[in-house]
Design a protein around this motif. Structure first.
Motif, short mmCIF file in Angstrom:
data_model
loop_
_atom_site.label_atom_id
_atom_site.label_comp_id
_atom_site.label_asym_id
_atom_site.label_seq_id
_atom_site.Cartn_x
_atom_site.Cartn_y
_atom_site.Cartn_z
N ASP A 52 -5.94 0.30 4.79
CA ASP A 52 -6.83 -0.79 5.19
C ASP A 52 -6.20 -2.16 5.04
OD1 ASP A 52 -6.75 -0.53 2.43
OD2 ASP A 52 -8.83 -1.16 2.13
N ASP A 53 -4.90 -2.21 4.74
CA ASP A 53 -4.20 -3.49 4.63
C ASP A 53 -4.32 -4.25 5.95
OD1 ASP A 53 -2.55 -5.60 4.05
OD2 ASP A 53 -0.77 -4.39 3.62
N ASP A 54 -4.82 -5.49 5.88
CA ASP A 54 -5.04 -6.27 7.09
C ASP A 54 -3.90 -7.25 7.38
OD1 ASP A 54 -5.44 -8.08 5.06
OD2 ASP A 54 -7.52 -8.56 5.56
N ALA A 55 -2.77 -7.10 6.73
CA ALA A 55 -1.63 -7.98 6.96
C ALA A 55 -0.98 -7.68 8.31
CB ALA A 55 -0.61 -7.83 5.83
N GLU A 56 -0.13 -8.59 8.76
CA GLU A 56 0.51 -8.45 10.06
C GLU A 56 1.56 -7.34 10.08
OE1 GLU A 56 3.10 -11.06 13.31
OE2 GLU A 56 2.79 -11.83 11.28
N LEU A 57 2.32 -7.18 8.98
CA LEU A 57 3.44 -6.23 8.96
C LEU A 57 3.01 -4.80 9.28
CD1 LEU A 57 6.43 -5.71 8.54
CD2 LEU A 57 5.99 -5.51 6.08
N PRO A 58 1.97 -4.26 8.66
CA PRO A 58 1.56 -2.89 9.03
C PRO A 58 1.21 -2.75 10.51
CG PRO A 58 0.51 -3.54 6.98
CD PRO A 58 1.15 -4.77 7.55
N ARG A 59 0.62 -3.79 11.11
CA ARG A 59 0.30 -3.73 12.54
C ARG A 59 1.58 -3.69 13.38
NH1 ARG A 59 -3.76 -7.49 11.03
NH2 ARG A 59 -2.51 -9.24 11.79
N GLY A 87 -1.85 7.11 4.36
CA GLY A 87 -2.67 8.27 4.65
C GLY A 87 -2.83 8.59 6.12
N GLU A 88 -3.77 9.49 6.38
CA GLU A 88 -3.99 10.00 7.73
C GLU A 88 -4.43 8.91 8.71
OE1 GLU A 88 -3.47 12.91 8.95
OE2 GLU A 88 -3.17 14.22 7.21
N ASP A 89 -5.22 7.95 8.23
CA ASP A 89 -5.72 6.92 9.14
C ASP A 89 -4.57 6.11 9.73
OD1 ASP A 89 -7.93 5.26 10.30
OD2 ASP A 89 -7.03 3.72 9.03
N TYR A 90 -3.67 5.63 8.88
CA TYR A 90 -2.55 4.85 9.39
C TYR A 90 -1.61 5.74 10.21
CZ TYR A 90 1.18 1.45 9.77
OH TYR A 90 2.11 0.58 10.27
N ALA A 141 -7.02 7.30 -5.97
CA ALA A 141 -8.39 6.89 -5.64
C ALA A 141 -8.77 5.62 -6.40
CB ALA A 141 -9.37 8.01 -5.96
N HIS A 142 -8.34 5.53 -7.65
CA HIS A 142 -8.64 4.33 -8.45
C HIS A 142 -7.98 3.09 -7.84
CE1 HIS A 142 -9.13 1.59 -11.79
NE2 HIS A 142 -7.81 1.46 -11.88
N ILE A 143 -6.72 3.19 -7.47
CA ILE A 143 -6.02 2.04 -6.89
C ILE A 143 -6.65 1.64 -5.56
CG2 ILE A 143 -3.83 1.25 -5.90
CD1 ILE A 143 -3.87 1.29 -8.93
N LEU A 144 -6.96 2.62 -4.73
CA LEU A 144 -7.50 2.31 -3.40
C LEU A 144 -8.93 1.78 -3.47
CD1 LEU A 144 -6.09 5.32 -1.36
CD2 LEU A 144 -5.33 2.94 -1.29
N SER A 145 -9.59 1.93 -4.60
CA SER A 145 -10.94 1.37 -4.76
C SER A 145 -10.92 -0.11 -5.11
CB SER A 145 -11.70 2.14 -5.85
OG SER A 145 -11.18 1.87 -7.14
N MET A 146 -9.74 -0.63 -5.44
CA MET A 146 -9.61 -2.03 -5.81
C MET A 146 -9.63 -2.91 -4.56
SD MET A 146 -6.52 -1.44 -8.59
CE MET A 146 -6.14 -3.19 -8.73
N PRO A 147 -10.07 -4.17 -4.68
CA PRO A 147 -9.97 -5.10 -3.55
C PRO A 147 -8.52 -5.29 -3.11
CG PRO A 147 -11.37 -5.99 -5.29
CD PRO A 147 -10.69 -4.79 -5.86
N LEU A 148 -8.32 -5.68 -1.86
CA LEU A 148 -6.97 -5.83 -1.33
C LEU A 148 -6.13 -6.80 -2.15
CD1 LEU A 148 -7.43 -5.87 2.56
CD2 LEU A 148 -6.06 -4.26 1.23
N GLU A 149 -6.70 -7.93 -2.53
CA GLU A 149 -5.92 -8.92 -3.28
C GLU A 149 -5.48 -8.37 -4.63
OE1 GLU A 149 -4.50 -11.71 -2.33
OE2 GLU A 149 -5.25 -11.11 -0.37
N ALA A 150 -6.35 -7.58 -5.26
CA ALA A 150 -5.99 -6.97 -6.54
C ALA A 150 -4.86 -5.95 -6.34
CB ALA A 150 -7.21 -6.30 -7.16
#
Length: 243
Positions: A52-59, A87-90, A141-150
């Motif tokens: 779910d990273d919304d930065a430009e590089l992954p795009r 993961g599977e989504d990306y 799961a714990h890490i991915l539950s954190m907000p993006l900035e965290a």
């Protein structure tokens, strides 16, 4: 001529835009678009914080790799120690076919074991302890539950810790263990292994139980590109210049 391409350890990051541009340019070129397949064996980015990273590089990465897949070239991806949260989504967005570490593919009639390579560094006990911890479903799961900035802050600290560990650990400890290599290849029943992780590009030829064997180590992309081309007749490692 038929050829299959392998890259790893690109460590793409906003701090090195010239390497991202080299990656995009290479994937748009004839060598990749005419290949039988492109394999990316881990550490595509410096740090992956989630699909779910919304930065430009992954795009940008997804656009480049999906274009390769759209051109009819399969793009296989194996996670490394920097992008194990991918993961599977990306993978769908990027056109990746995900591979498990330790997958065996037959290349032009020769069974070949494919790995990121970090599990072979068995002498680095501190690294292996951390690797085991962070690969658990609960930890991820714990890490991915954190907000993006965290997560971005956590990734920055993890990179700093990794750099400190690398700087304070003997190089020989961070390289693969030859007994681990032989045991892994023996168990898989192969005489050729391709991996990354160690940033020591080379083709090592040796004897394995009376048979000629080879271990091909992919190079990193910190200062330049690095690609392995495998054809029915040979394997060649070479660098890719920036600019």
């Amino acid at each position: 001529m038929s050829h299959t391409l392998f890259i790893a350890d690109l460590h793409l990051d906003d701090s090195r835009p010239q390497i991202t541009e080299l990656f995009e340019h290479y994937l748009a070129g004839d060598e990749v678009r005419s290949a039988d397949a492109l394999y990316i064996l881990g550490d595509l980015v410096e740090a992956w914080i989630g699909d779910d990273d919304d930065a430009e590089l992954p795009r940008r990465i997804a656009n480049a790799t999906h274009a390769v897949r759209k051109a009819g070239v399969p793009v296989y991806f194996m996670i490394g120690n920097r992008d194990f949260l991918l993961g599977e989504d990306y993978a769908r967005r990027a056109g990746f076919e995900l591979l498990d570490d330790g997958t065996m593919h037959t290349l032009y009639g020769r069974p070949t074991l494919l790995m990121h390579g970090d599990v072979l560094c068995t002498d680095d006990l501190a690294y292996q302890t951390v690797r085991k911890q962070v690969r658990t479903p609960e930890w991820k799961a714990h890490i991915l539950s954190m907000p993006l900035e965290a997560r971005r802050a956590f990734a920055a600290k993890a990179r700093a810790d990794s750099k400190a560990h690398t700087g304070s650990t003997m190089e020989s400890i961070m390289d693969v263990n030859v007994d681990a290599v032989a045991g892994t290849m023996r168990q898989a029943g192969v005489t050729r292994l391709i991996h990354g992780h160690t940033h020591r590009p080379a083709i090592h030829r040796f004897d394995l139980d009376g048979q000629p064997a080879e271990r091909i180590v992919l190079g990193d992309w910190y200062e330049q590109g690095s690609v392995l081309s495998v054809t029915p007749d040979h394997a060649q490692l070479r660098g890719l210049a920036v600019g």
